[in-house]
Design an enzyme around this catalytic site. Structure first.
Site, PDB file in Angstrom:
ATOM      1  NE  ARG A 103      51.389  28.411  53.372  1.00  0.00           N
ATOM      2  CZ  ARG A 103      51.291  29.730  53.213  1.00  0.00           C
ATOM      3  NH1 ARG A 103      50.123  30.317  53.110  1.00  0.00           N
ATOM      4  NH2 ARG A 103      52.381  30.474  53.151  1.00  0.00           N
ATOM      5  CG  HIS A 130      56.430  31.327  56.430  1.00  0.00           C
ATOM      6  ND1 HIS A 130      56.589  30.563  55.288  1.00  0.00           N
ATOM      7  CD2 HIS A 130      55.595  32.358  56.078  1.00  0.00           C
ATOM      8  CE1 HIS A 130      55.898  31.100  54.300  1.00  0.00           C
ATOM      9  NE2 HIS A 130      55.287  32.181  54.752  1.00  0.00           N
ATOM     10  CG  ASP A 222      52.980  37.568  60.458  1.00  0.00           C
ATOM     11  OD1 ASP A 222      52.068  37.780  59.632  1.00  0.00           O
ATOM     12  OD2 ASP A 222      53.350  36.418  60.772  1.00  0.00           O
ATOM     13  NE  ARG A 290      58.111  33.498  50.387  1.00  0.00           N
ATOM     14  CZ  ARG A 290      56.906  33.089  50.835  1.00  0.00           C
ATOM     15  NH1 ARG A 290      56.052  33.971  51.316  1.00  0.00           N
ATOM     16  NH2 ARG A 290      56.573  31.812  50.853  1.00  0.00           N
TER      17      ARG A 290
HETATM   18  N1   CP Z   1      53.664  35.534  53.086  1.00  0.00           N
HETATM   19  C1   CP Z   1      52.998  34.429  52.685  1.00  0.00           C
HETATM   20  O1   CP Z   1      53.435  33.283  52.884  1.00  0.00           O
HETATM   21  O2   CP Z   1      51.836  34.702  52.038  1.00  0.00           O
HETATM   22  P1   CP Z   1      50.715  33.648  51.616  1.00  0.00           P
HETATM   23  O3   CP Z   1      50.110  33.126  52.897  1.00  0.00           O
HETATM   24  O4   CP Z   1      49.739  34.413  50.791  1.00  0.00           O
HETATM   25  O5   CP Z   1      51.373  32.528  50.866  1.00  0.00           O
HETATM   26  N1  NVA Z   2      52.089  34.099  60.649  1.00  0.00           N
HETATM   27  C1  NVA Z   2      51.240  34.096  59.478  1.00  0.00           C
HETATM   28  C2  NVA Z   2      52.077  34.179  58.249  1.00  0.00           C
HETATM   29  C3  NVA Z   2      51.302  34.213  56.973  1.00  0.00           C
HETATM   30  C4  NVA Z   2      52.161  34.249  55.760  1.00  0.00           C
HETATM   31  C5  NVA Z   2      50.358  32.873  59.463  1.00  0.00           C
HETATM   32  O1  NVA Z   2      50.868  31.781  59.778  1.00  0.00           O
HETATM   33  O2  NVA Z   2      49.182  32.983  59.163  1.00  0.00           O
END
Ligand code: CP
Ligand code: NVA
Length: 303
Positions: A103, A130, A222, A290
């Site tokens: 990430r 994502h 989101d 997930r």
């Molecule tokens: N939805 C998601 O990816 O959550 P986190 O940022 O907590 O991993």
């Molecule tokens: N769009 C959000 C998703 C988090 C899971 C971010 O990138 O922060």
């Protein structure tokens, strides 16, 4: 050559659907205490440069359930591309690990890591995409609806990594996908163009939230300001305040509409407490899925 999962479009349409079915099977097996353990003796590196609850936990738990070991490391230690070149990090990690889950901010860093690694690399979120989130969401839609093909999904708010990954999915499998956003928060133009050119899905962009949810089976939200953009939070909130998912808005969707959110949610901003905690919400099923879908993705690319 190793197989990566950096974008939903790294799968074919058939692989995507097969992986969703496999994830549903794995969920049943796991609940019955019969999860397979193909990763016995294998270690996976989890490199996280942004915060996470769901993604980190679900990958760690999932890898453990599959018999493997997950090792977490942050950029404070690696300093990707600063302390040493991404290509060197990739080649060193390939000597220790069976796979990498990363990430970070830039999609091109994930692509460079994958290019140099001899082991599978999974995108656990970048500023652009994502993909693991959308796979879990499609699995959830499949569970609720029986199939994903033709599902009417309305995404409201910022044209961010989640919206872009939905568009990628819509370039592979037929969806009725509406993105309702302000003119200044559109999804990535290339990804939108490619999804429209693919001609697989009905893709609609609207700047009217009420029009956006018309006929929706699934309404998706989101945060308005993603990780790494929190300095733009008030600017984005001003642009997107009319796109809040609330009871008034939901009256314009189908009466049995399901409300989705990738979480974390900023309650009272993009979604109200009433909706998050109300009868239409399936946000915690998404979070649970997930775990299962990522196990299916890892098993697919490690085949
Ligand atoms: N939805 C998601 O990816 O959550 P986190 O940022 O907590 O991993
Ligand atoms: N769009 C959000 C998703 C988090 C899971 C971010 O990138 O922060």
């Amino acid at each position: 050559m190793s197989r990566d999962f950096l974008a939903v479009t790294d799968f074919t349409d058939q692989e995507l659907i097969q992986t969703l079915h496999f994830a549903i099977d794995l969920k049943k097996l796991t609940k019955a205490g019969e999860c397979p353990r193909p990763f016995e003796g294998k270690s996976f590196g989890l490199i996280f440069h942004k915060p996470s609850l769901r993604t980190r936990m679900s990958f760690e738990v999932g890898i453990n359930q599959l018999g493997g070991k997950a090792l977490f490391i942050t950029d404070a230690e690696i300093q990707l591309g600063v302390r040493e070149a991404i290509s060197d990090v990739a080649r060193v990690l390939s000597r220790y690990l069976a796979g990498i889950v990363i990430r970070t901010y830039h999609q091109k860093h994930v692509e460079e890591l994958a290019q140099w690694a001899d082991i599978p690399v999974v995108n656990a979120l970048t500023d652009l995409l994502h993909p693991c989130q959308i796979m879990g969401d499609l699995m959830t839609i499949m569970e609720y609806r029986g199939s994903v093909e033709g599902a009417a999904v309305s995404y409201l708010g910022d044209g961010n990594n989640v919206a872009n990954s939905f568009l990628n999915a819509a370039s592979l499998i037929p969806l009725k996908l509406t993105i309702a956003c302000s003119e200044s928060t559109m999804p990535n133009a290339d990804i939108l163009h490619r999804a429209q050119e693919a001609g697989v899905s009905e893709i609609r962009i609207t700047h009217d939230p009420f029009d956006g949810v018309e006929g929706a089976e699934f309404v998706y939200g989101d945060v308005w300001a993603s990780m790494g953009q929190k300095d733009k939070a008030s600017e984005k909130a001003a642009l997107l305040k009319n796109f809040q998912i609330n009871d008034k808005l939901l009256k314009h969707a189908k009466s049995n509409v399901k409300v989705m959110h990738c979480l974390p949610a900023e309650r009272g901003k993009e979604i109200t407490d009433e909706v998050m905690d109300g009868p239409h919400s399936i946000v915690f099923d998404q979070a649970e899925n997930r775990l299962h879908v990522q196990k299916a993705i890892l098993m697919k690319i490690m085949e």
